[in-house]
Design a protein around this motif. Structure first.
Motif, PDB file in Angstrom:
ATOM      1  N   THR A  67       0.817  -1.232   0.000  1.00 56.38           N
ATOM      2  CA  THR A  67       0.000   0.000   0.000  1.00 56.38           C
ATOM      3  C   THR A  67       0.845   1.274   0.000  1.00 56.38           C
ATOM      4  OG1 THR A  67      -0.215  -0.082   2.401  1.00 56.38           O
ATOM      5  CG2 THR A  67      -2.020  -1.040   1.116  1.00 56.38           C
ATOM      6  N   SER A  68       2.032   1.221   0.626  1.00 54.13           N
ATOM      7  CA  SER A  68       2.852   2.445   0.707  1.00 54.13           C
ATOM      8  C   SER A  68       3.342   2.899  -0.671  1.00 54.13           C
ATOM      9  CB  SER A  68       4.027   2.234   1.661  1.00 54.13           C
ATOM     10  OG  SER A  68       4.737   1.084   1.286  1.00 54.13           O
ATOM     11  N   ASP A  69       3.276   2.015  -1.666  1.00 50.64           N
ATOM     12  CA  ASP A  69       3.699   2.391  -3.025  1.00 50.64           C
ATOM     13  C   ASP A  69       2.544   2.969  -3.850  1.00 50.64           C
ATOM     14  OD1 ASP A  69       6.179   1.399  -2.428  1.00 50.64           O
ATOM     15  OD2 ASP A  69       5.813  -0.571  -3.342  1.00 50.64           O
ATOM     16  N   TYR A  70       1.341   3.035  -3.270  1.00 49.32           N
ATOM     17  CA  TYR A  70       0.166   3.437  -4.058  1.00 49.32           C
ATOM     18  C   TYR A  70      -0.579   4.596  -3.401  1.00 49.32           C
ATOM     19  CZ  TYR A  70       1.033  -0.669  -6.844  1.00 49.32           C
ATOM     20  OH  TYR A  70       1.631  -1.576  -7.681  1.00 49.32           O
ATOM     21  N   ARG A  71      -1.147   5.426  -4.279  1.00 45.62           N
ATOM     22  CA  ARG A  71      -1.945   6.555  -3.790  1.00 45.62           C
ATOM     23  C   ARG A  71      -3.339   6.074  -3.382  1.00 45.62           C
ATOM     24  NH1 ARG A  71      -0.027   8.517  -8.590  1.00 45.62           N
ATOM     25  NH2 ARG A  71      -2.108   8.349  -9.520  1.00 45.62           N
ATOM     26  N   LEU A  72      -4.007   6.939  -2.606  1.00 45.07           N
ATOM     27  CA  LEU A  72      -5.378   6.659  -2.149  1.00 45.07           C
ATOM     28  C   LEU A  72      -6.297   6.356  -3.344  1.00 45.07           C
ATOM     29  CD1 LEU A  72      -6.350   7.019   0.845  1.00 45.07           C
ATOM     30  CD2 LEU A  72      -7.319   9.193   0.123  1.00 45.07           C
ATOM     31  N   SER A  73      -6.178   7.145  -4.417  1.00 47.01           N
ATOM     32  CA  SER A  73      -7.066   6.980  -5.581  1.00 47.01           C
ATOM     33  C   SER A  73      -6.812   5.640  -6.274  1.00 47.01           C
ATOM     34  CB  SER A  73      -6.861   8.124  -6.563  1.00 47.01           C
ATOM     35  OG  SER A  73      -5.516   8.160  -6.989  1.00 47.01           O
ATOM     36  N   GLN A  74      -5.585   5.133  -6.201  1.00 42.81           N
ATOM     37  CA  GLN A  74      -5.290   3.815  -6.784  1.00 42.81           C
ATOM     38  C   GLN A  74      -5.841   2.702  -5.897  1.00 42.81           C
ATOM     39  OE1 GLN A  74      -1.031   4.775  -6.941  1.00 42.81           O
ATOM     40  NE2 GLN A  74      -1.083   4.385  -9.147  1.00 42.81           N
ATOM     41  N   LEU A  75      -5.629   2.854  -4.591  1.00 45.62           N
ATOM     42  CA  LEU A  75      -6.092   1.814  -3.661  1.00 45.62           C
ATOM     43  C   LEU A  75      -7.621   1.686  -3.695  1.00 45.62           C
ATOM     44  CD1 LEU A  75      -3.601   2.566  -0.759  1.00 45.62           C
ATOM     45  CD2 LEU A  75      -3.653   0.504  -2.161  1.00 45.62           C
ATOM     46  N   ALA A  76      -8.301   2.780  -4.087  1.00 45.88           N
ATOM     47  CA  ALA A  76      -9.769   2.763  -4.165  1.00 45.88           C
ATOM     48  C   ALA A  76     -10.274   1.764  -5.202  1.00 45.88           C
ATOM     49  CB  ALA A  76     -10.288   4.164  -4.500  1.00 45.88           C
ATOM     50  N   ARG A  77      -9.419   1.346  -6.113  1.00 43.35           N
ATOM     51  CA  ARG A  77      -9.814   0.306  -7.084  1.00 43.35           C
ATOM     52  C   ARG A  77      -9.933  -1.058  -6.426  1.00 43.35           C
ATOM     53  NH1 ARG A  77      -9.683   1.845 -12.016  1.00 43.35           N
ATOM     54  NH2 ARG A  77      -8.775   3.886 -12.292  1.00 43.35           N
ATOM     55  N   ARG A  78      -9.198  -1.228  -5.348  1.00 46.81           N
ATOM     56  CA  ARG A  78      -9.149  -2.566  -4.734  1.00 46.81           C
ATOM     57  C   ARG A  78      -9.949  -2.658  -3.440  1.00 46.81           C
ATOM     58  NH1 ARG A  78      -3.305  -5.357  -6.145  1.00 46.81           N
ATOM     59  NH2 ARG A  78      -3.667  -5.272  -8.397  1.00 46.81           N
ATOM     60  N   VAL A  79     -10.004  -1.556  -2.710  1.00 40.81           N
ATOM     61  CA  VAL A  79     -10.673  -1.596  -1.408  1.00 40.81           C
ATOM     62  C   VAL A  79     -11.718  -0.487  -1.312  1.00 40.81           C
ATOM     63  CG1 VAL A  79     -10.358  -1.559   1.103  1.00 40.81           C
ATOM     64  CG2 VAL A  79      -8.503  -2.402  -0.355  1.00 40.81           C
ATOM     65  N   GLY A  80     -12.976  -0.871  -1.131  1.00 36.66           N
ATOM     66  CA  GLY A  80     -14.034   0.106  -0.875  1.00 36.66           C
ATOM     67  C   GLY A  80     -14.265   0.181   0.621  1.00 36.66           C
TER      68      GLY A  80
END
Ligand code: ADP
Length: 265
Positions: A67-80
């Motif tokens: 997760t530390s390599d990804y922005r919030l907007s990217q992580l939103a694709r995987r976790v709601g």
């Protein structure tokens, strides 16, 4: 998509050490309930899954993403993530626009967006409110709208923070049905909940948090047997499970049918 949490520590700027060395593996398509007393670190933990909080030390993997390599907007694709308080996530002038916002941001085509919005309205029984302003709806309905706005994003992992708070029995049953439906569709559902009957009825695994650590982790049957540890963490097993334990029925039951069967044997 699986989740791996390794040696996660988190300290708030105020100095509160909210998480103290969490180790957790959540395989794909799990239904995991996180329980524990207020202040035990449940919300702090789940806010790490989609990057709302970042580890002080330790790592979280969502599938192959650290997760530390990804922005919030990217992580939103995987976790709601469905907030405990719906007013932290509702800001559009109609329910339909609220449900459209997430999948639009994720870049789906207009047909895909339409299909996702319709499915979410149907699943959460919100069709009749589609053109209403969320602010004109009551708190329980706003929670339901917030839930639907995350369902419409169609992420492989959905996190619910106290979904049943303030809901009547009918809504609690519907939310249980939604959890089961999402699970059958291949998703992982993680819920923080104080509603132990809801947990027993709809989740395969229970994680008990205590003072920033995982105290217990197992099936509902395994966890509900640990009465002493549960008492320490202010978690009360479902009434039927407690009764079965008192009667020494030799197994943990959480629904009336199994209870009667165990009593007969
Ligand atoms: P739970 O979800 O189990 O009720 P939390 O994760 O909300 O627990 O809180 C864990 C600890 O972190 C508590 O001691 C709480 O007071 C503290 N805490 C939570 N949010 C904040 C914050 N924004 N700033 C400082 N401390 C916080």
């Amino acid at each position: 998509m699986d989740i791996k949490v390794a040696n996660l520590h988190f300290t708030y700027p105020t100095g509160v050490e909210a998480l103290r060395g969490i180790e957790l593996k959540v395989p794909a398509q799990s239904r995991v309930a996180i329980v524990g007393a207020n202040g035990s670190g449940k919300t702090t933990l789940v806010k790490h899954f989609n990057g709302l909080l970042r580890p002080t030390t330790g790592t979280i993997h969502i599938g192959d993403w650290k997760t530390s390599d990804y922005r919030l907007s990217q992580l939103a694709r995987r976790v709601g993530y469905v907030f405990q308080n719906p007013d932290e996530q509702l800001f559009k002038p109609s329910v339909r626009q609220e449900l459209t916002f997430g999948p639009t941001n994720l870049g789906f085509s207009s047909e895909q967006i339409q299909a996702r919005v319709d499915q979410a309205l149907e699943l959460l029984e919100l069709k009749h409110l589609a053109e209403e302003h969320p602010a004109d709806c009551s708190f329980p309905w706003r929670k339901r709208i917030a839930f639907a706005s995350v369902v419409s994003m169609d992420t492989p992992i959905i996190v619910l923070d106290e979904p049943t708070t303030g809901q009547d029995a009918r809504s609690v049953r519907l939310f249980g049905h939604v959890v089961d439906t999402l699970h059958q569709a291949g998703k992982t559902v993680i819920a923080i909940s104080h509603d132990i009957e809801f947990v027993a009825d709809h989740f395969d695994r229970v994680v008990v948090m205590y003072q920033g650590q995982v105290l217990l982790d197992g099936t509902p049957a395994e966890v509900f047997q640990q009465e002493d540890l549960l008492e320490r963490s202010l978690v009360h097993p479902p009434q039927l499970a407690r009764l079965a334990h008192r009667l020494q029925l030799g197994q943990v039951v959480t629904n009336p049918e199994d209870f009667i069967e165990a009593l007969a044997n």
